[in-house]
Structures are given as structure tokens and as C-alpha cells.
Design a protein around this motif. Sequence first.
Motif, PDB file in Angstrom:
ATOM      1  N   LYS A 157       0.818  -1.433  -0.024  1.00 24.58           N
ATOM      2  CA  LYS A 157       0.050  -0.238   0.007  1.00 24.58           C
ATOM      3  C   LYS A 157       0.879   1.202  -0.059  1.00 24.58           C
ATOM      4  N   HIS A 158       2.174   1.334   0.227  1.00 18.90           N
ATOM      5  CA  HIS A 158       2.931   2.269   0.620  1.00 18.90           C
ATOM      6  C   HIS A 158       4.289   2.231  -0.221  1.00 18.90           C
ATOM      7  N   LYS A 159       4.981   3.451  -0.890  1.00 20.31           N
ATOM      8  CA  LYS A 159       5.978   3.328  -1.690  1.00 20.31           C
ATOM      9  C   LYS A 159       7.273   3.511  -0.515  1.00 20.31           C
ATOM     10  N   ILE A 160       6.773   4.240   0.509  1.00 17.28           N
ATOM     11  CA  ILE A 160       7.789   4.573   1.574  1.00 17.28           C
ATOM     12  C   ILE A 160       7.231   4.252   3.163  1.00 17.28           C
ATOM     13  N   ILE A 161       7.851   3.647   3.728  1.00 12.29           N
ATOM     14  CA  ILE A 161       7.337   3.139   5.068  1.00 12.29           C
ATOM     15  C   ILE A 161       8.362   3.791   6.108  1.00 12.29           C
ATOM     16  N   LYS A 162       7.882   3.963   7.297  1.00  9.58           N
ATOM     17  CA  LYS A 162       8.684   4.523   8.480  1.00  9.58           C
ATOM     18  C   LYS A 162       8.452   3.592   9.692  1.00  9.58           C
ATOM     19  N   LEU A 163       9.631   4.292  10.683  1.00  5.10           N
ATOM     20  CA  LEU A 163       9.442   3.438  12.281  1.00  5.10           C
ATOM     21  C   LEU A 163      10.374   4.712  12.838  1.00  5.10           C
ATOM     22  N   GLU A 164      10.028   4.544  14.151  1.00  6.80           N
ATOM     23  CA  GLU A 164      10.835   5.213  15.001  1.00  6.80           C
ATOM     24  C   GLU A 164      11.234   4.361  16.305  1.00  6.80           C
ATOM     25  N   THR A 165      12.372   4.907  16.733  1.00  4.43           N
ATOM     26  CA  THR A 165      12.943   4.124  17.962  1.00  4.43           C
ATOM     27  C   THR A 165      13.755   4.948  18.698  1.00  4.43           C
ATOM     28  N   PHE A 166      14.064   4.613  19.887  1.00 10.29           N
ATOM     29  CA  PHE A 166      15.210   5.581  20.799  1.00 10.29           C
ATOM     30  C   PHE A 166      16.454   5.687  20.231  1.00 10.29           C
ATOM     31  N   GLU A 167      17.018   6.828  20.594  1.00  5.49           N
ATOM     32  CA  GLU A 167      18.359   6.946  19.890  1.00  5.49           C
ATOM     33  C   GLU A 167      19.400   6.160  20.644  1.00  5.49           C
ATOM     34  N   LYS A 168      19.349   5.842  21.895  1.00  4.64           N
ATOM     35  CA  LYS A 168      20.145   4.822  22.527  1.00  4.64           C
ATOM     36  C   LYS A 168      19.852   3.399  22.446  1.00  4.64           C
ATOM     37  N   ASN A 169      18.970   2.958  21.640  1.00 11.22           N
ATOM     38  CA  ASN A 169      18.639   1.538  21.443  1.00 11.22           C
ATOM     39  C   ASN A 169      19.584   1.057  20.353  1.00 11.22           C
ATOM     40  N   TYR A 170      20.799   0.907  20.626  1.00 14.25           N
ATOM     41  CA  TYR A 170      21.818   0.651  19.634  1.00 14.25           C
ATOM     42  C   TYR A 170      21.621  -0.764  18.984  1.00 14.25           C
ATOM     43  N   PRO A 171      21.538  -1.703  19.686  1.00 13.89           N
ATOM     44  CA  PRO A 171      21.096  -3.036  18.805  1.00 13.89           C
ATOM     45  C   PRO A 171      20.064  -2.748  17.800  1.00 13.89           C
ATOM     46  N   THR A 172      19.049  -2.322  18.264  1.00 11.26           N
ATOM     47  CA  THR A 172      17.823  -2.123  17.317  1.00 11.26           C
ATOM     48  C   THR A 172      18.099  -1.322  16.043  1.00 11.26           C
ATOM     49  N   ILE A 173      18.817  -0.057  16.367  1.00  8.60           N
ATOM     50  CA  ILE A 173      19.314   0.817  15.266  1.00  8.60           C
ATOM     51  C   ILE A 173      20.069  -0.010  14.173  1.00  8.60           C
ATOM     52  N   THR A 174      21.146  -0.768  14.776  1.00 11.85           N
ATOM     53  CA  THR A 174      22.002  -1.519  14.026  1.00 11.85           C
ATOM     54  C   THR A 174      21.205  -2.749  13.186  1.00 11.85           C
ATOM     55  N   PHE A 175      20.077  -3.275  13.668  1.00  8.64           N
ATOM     56  CA  PHE A 175      19.236  -4.307  13.099  1.00  8.64           C
ATOM     57  C   PHE A 175      18.348  -3.599  11.977  1.00  8.64           C
ATOM     58  N   TYR A 176      17.927  -2.284  12.070  1.00  7.72           N
ATOM     59  CA  TYR A 176      17.121  -1.644  11.164  1.00  7.72           C
ATOM     60  C   TYR A 176      17.855  -1.064   9.992  1.00  7.72           C
ATOM     61  N   LYS A 177      19.301  -0.877  10.177  1.00  7.01           N
ATOM     62  CA  LYS A 177      20.464  -0.257   9.186  1.00  7.01           C
ATOM     63  C   LYS A 177      20.569  -1.537   8.275  1.00  7.01           C
ATOM     64  N   LYS A 178      21.002  -2.661   9.165  1.00  4.88           N
ATOM     65  CA  LYS A 178      21.235  -3.948   8.435  1.00  4.88           C
ATOM     66  C   LYS A 178      20.222  -4.250   7.408  1.00  4.88           C
ATOM     67  N   ASN A 179      19.085  -3.966   7.809  1.00  4.92           N
ATOM     68  CA  ASN A 179      17.809  -4.450   7.033  1.00  4.92           C
ATOM     69  C   ASN A 179      17.599  -3.266   5.915  1.00  4.92           C
TER      70      ASN A 179
END
Length: 160
Positions: free
Chosen positions: A111-133
Amino acid sequence: MYIDKTKLTFTNVKHSKVSEIKDLASVVVRKNYTSFLGEDNVNYFINSGMSDKEINDHLDNMIVCEYNDEVVGICVYLDDLLHLIMVKYGYQGQGIGKVIIDYVENEMFKKHKIIKLETFEKNYPTITFYKKNGWFEEDKQYSELTGGYILTFKKRKSSL
């Protein structure tokens, strides 16, 4: 425990699984969020009922990932926003999160060409996971509620 990822299934929330989902969420919040939100904030979030309310408020938009009839992950998405993704503590690091995010991205990109999400700045493992994906940081806003920054990530539908 080894997980055969080909046997993961996705369903909508079943009433009989709500308690299991709430338990999963409170354990994940306690284990994964205390390092950057602080023990007092995490305890308040869980003990005040806010964690359970967050689950109750999003049951209609939740996808449940099961393995052998056990809830091993959950995901909530609202329109073009990936609101929440959690993998059961003890099952993390086995690729379940990757399977969940791939499934949900596929659903959202219908349904969307661009999708988004939000996370805490210091949630480092999750940020790494998102960037990896394949997610890219788009914005950073200060949150009075958390006393820290919330990062917004975006992902564009591949033209392949």
C-alpha cells in the motif's frame, strides 16, 4: 533453542494468546530497554499497566509470529508506520526479527512506497538491526517524555 525459521507462522491475534503477548512485551521491555530508559522508567511503564495498555490498544493492528504454537514475536504496524517489533527474549539473535520485518515490510509495501519507524536514539542493537535491513535514518526529534531523542527511519520500496 534452535529455530527452524521455515516453520514460523504469522497470524492475527487470537484472544487465547493475549496474556502470552503481554508477558513477551513486558520481559522484552525490561531486558532490552532498561539500559537506555533506566530501571525506574521501565518499572513504571510495566507496573503502571502502560505496557499492557500499549498491547491492548494495538491488538487489531498486530501480527503474531509463532513457532510450534508459541508466540515468539509480535509486530504492530499502522498505515505506513512500523510501530513495534519484538522478539521473545531467549529467541533473539536467531533471525526471527529478520523474518518478521521482511514479512511486515512486504505487507506495508503493498500500500505504500515509503514506510517509516521510530526508535530511541540509545537503542543501539535495534538501530543496528534496522540499518542492516536497509532502513535509513531520516530525522531526530527530542522527546520531553523520554528525555532523549527519537530517531525516525524510512525505507523505500525497491523497484526490483
